[in-house]
Design a protein around this motif. Structure first.
Motif, PDB file in Angstrom:
ATOM      1  N   UNK A  22       2.263   0.085   2.312  1.00  0.00           N
ATOM      2  CA  UNK A  22       2.593  -0.380   3.915  1.00  0.00           C
ATOM      3  C   UNK A  22       1.269  -0.806   4.591  1.00  0.00           C
ATOM      4  N   UNK A  23       0.187  -0.317   4.055  1.00  0.00           N
ATOM      5  CA  UNK A  23      -0.996  -0.956   4.438  1.00  0.00           C
ATOM      6  C   UNK A  23      -1.109  -2.525   4.242  1.00  0.00           C
ATOM      7  N   UNK A  24      -0.807  -2.766   3.025  1.00  0.00           N
ATOM      8  CA  UNK A  24      -0.924  -4.130   2.412  1.00  0.00           C
ATOM      9  C   UNK A  24      -0.263  -5.048   3.345  1.00  0.00           C
ATOM     10  N   UNK A  25       1.067  -4.559   3.623  1.00  0.00           N
ATOM     11  CA  UNK A  25       2.228  -5.490   4.225  1.00  0.00           C
ATOM     12  C   UNK A  25       1.590  -5.653   5.639  1.00  0.00           C
ATOM     13  N   UNK A  59       5.155  -4.927  -5.580  1.00  0.00           N
ATOM     14  CA  UNK A  59       5.527  -4.022  -4.861  1.00  0.00           C
ATOM     15  C   UNK A  59       5.139  -4.014  -3.318  1.00  0.00           C
ATOM     16  N   UNK A  60       3.792  -4.422  -3.130  1.00  0.00           N
ATOM     17  CA  UNK A  60       3.282  -4.689  -1.787  1.00  0.00           C
ATOM     18  C   UNK A  60       3.854  -5.780  -0.969  1.00  0.00           C
ATOM     19  N   UNK A  61       3.842  -6.803  -1.758  1.00  0.00           N
ATOM     20  CA  UNK A  61       4.327  -8.207  -1.407  1.00  0.00           C
ATOM     21  C   UNK A  61       5.564  -8.435  -1.317  1.00  0.00           C
ATOM     22  N   UNK A  62       6.653  -7.916  -2.028  1.00  0.00           N
ATOM     23  CA  UNK A  62       7.857  -7.619  -1.999  1.00  0.00           C
ATOM     24  C   UNK A  62       8.546  -7.384  -0.476  1.00  0.00           C
ATOM     25  N   UNK A  63       7.501  -6.455   0.144  1.00  0.00           N
ATOM     26  CA  UNK A  63       7.709  -5.878   1.511  1.00  0.00           C
ATOM     27  C   UNK A  63       7.766  -7.082   2.412  1.00  0.00           C
ATOM     28  N   UNK A  64       7.054  -8.115   2.112  1.00  0.00           N
ATOM     29  CA  UNK A  64       6.826  -9.375   2.842  1.00  0.00           C
ATOM     30  C   UNK A  64       7.746 -10.344   2.666  1.00  0.00           C
TER      31      UNK A  64
END
Length: 392
Positions: free
Chosen positions: A26-29, A63-68
């Motif tokens: 979430x923080x990375x997104x 995992x982080x970037x797939x949120x974007x």
């Protein structure tokens, strides 16, 4: 490589104590979306991504970037200890300057646990075994405080003994850094400290390294868009910051000759020499610096490693206020790792974000007026040092 690499957009979340943070993805997104918005581009324009972290499973970057977005681009997970973030920037710059891509994304994040850092993989040789072994050989104690406090504490002792310096310089650096953090809304600690508070806080490595000379475990994320001049021109990006020079060095056989070299003094000198040569500048040209102050002795050692002052001259540099506003150069206006926090995988990227804000005049109350050249130093034991010159 003759192409220029520009930082076209940056983003960061406010750092937090473990347990008070959102999850790493979430923080990375949030940081990535802010960087994309700052650059004025869509995620679909990104051709390659580098995700830096050290605590987590092997594809946390995905995992982080797939949120974007899920765009099939290469996503490279980078773990290079505390220099992971700047190592990711190093790789992105190489990719852009070498012509492999025109636009790369760097995101650094960390979700840490409370307390001192410990070994996760205790069933195999640790890369820190060499460092603690050489500490013993050099006559410094290895205590239960952990490898990092021992090595950086010994590095500080080496400096004091070598130059007959007063240990109060380590406390003065902490006071300066906290005063800077007061003006940074992204910093973890924003309450000023006195020199007495720093020097009388609990000792974590005998005789001089105290608790308030050490950075805290932190959670957070930061992101940067790195692109070519041509990409920036096509997309109307007029605020790009040039990555004018960058050097990276790992340990040499002379790293084991002294406690100061164990904590990267020579790595820093070698990386800085490359960065300065590429950029065609000297340390005296820097207006603002973000350097790796995981422990305040390392900030003192790094002043000289970067050439901000001469060998053995750090005490005068500090006492004359040449490391802060009104002096020769402003060092760690963000509050540094000591006060802003040190979410390990995010740290190098967060330094880049802070420096880009200063060069673009966006740093608010802590703005270094007229900043045109910025210097970044990010260090990881084990080891690697990355020095980057930014300019507008």
């Amino acid at each position: 490589m003759t192409r220029k690499a520009l930082v076209a957009g940056v983003g960061m979340v406010k750092f937090a104590k473990p347990g008070e943070n959102e999850n790493y993805d979430v923080m990375a997104e949030k940081a990535v979306r802010e960087a994309l918005q700052d650059a004025g581009i869509d995620y679909a324009e990104v051709q390659q991504a580098y995700a830096s972290y050290i605590y987590g499973d092997s594809t946390c970057g995905q995992k982080a970037l797939y949120r974007v977005g899920e765009t099939a681009i290469p996503i490279i997970n980078v773990n290079n200890n505390c220099s992971s973030g700047s190592t990711a920037l190093f790789l992105a710059r190489q990719a852009v300057m070498g012509g492999s891509v025109e636009c790369a994304l760097v995101v650094g994040f960390e979700q840490m646990r409370p307390g001192a850092l410990g070994t996760v993989w205790d069933d195999r040789p640790s890369p820190f075994d060499d460092f603690t072994g050489h500490l013993n050989r050099l006559g410094y104690a290895v205590t239960k405080a952990g490898p990092a406090p021992c090595v950086f504490g010994a590095g500080g002792m080496d400096y004091l003994e070598r130059y007959d310096a007063d240990p109060a310089i380590f406390g003065k650096v902490a006071v300066k850094t906290r005063n800077h953090a007061v003006k940074n809304p992204y910093a973890l600690f924003t309450k000023p400290m006195t020199l007495e508070e720093v020097m009388t806080s609990p000792v974590i490595y005998e005789p001089h390294l105290t608790r308030f000379m050490a950075c805290p475990p932190t959670c957070g994320a930061a992101a940067a868009i790195v692109c070519s001049e041509e990409f920036a021109a096509r997309h109307g990006i007029g605020h790009g910051v040039e990555m004018a020079g960058q050097g990276m060095a790992t340990d040499h056989s002379d790293s084991w000759d002294s406690a100061m070299n164990l904590v990267g003094a020579q790595m820093t000198r070698r990386a800085a020499a490359v960065a300065y040569e590429q950029a065609g500048i000297g340390a005296e040209d820097a207006d603002v610096v973000e350097l790796h102050d995981c422990f305040t002795p390392n900030e003192v050692i790094t002043y000289e490693g970067l050439g901000l002052c001469g060998e053995g001259e750090a005490s005068r540099f500090i006492n004359d206020g040449d490391n802060t506003y009104g002096g020769k150069v402003v060092v760690n206006p963000s509050g540094g790792l000591m006060s802003k926090g040190h979410p390990i995988g995010a740290t190098g990227v967060a330094q880049c974000v802070e420096l880009c804000w200063h060069l673009r005049g966006l740093a608010g109350a802590r703005q270094v007026e007229g900043a045109r050249v910025a210097l970044q130093h990010n260090l990881g034991l084990g080891g690697a040092a990355v020095v980057t010159v930014y300019r507008v």
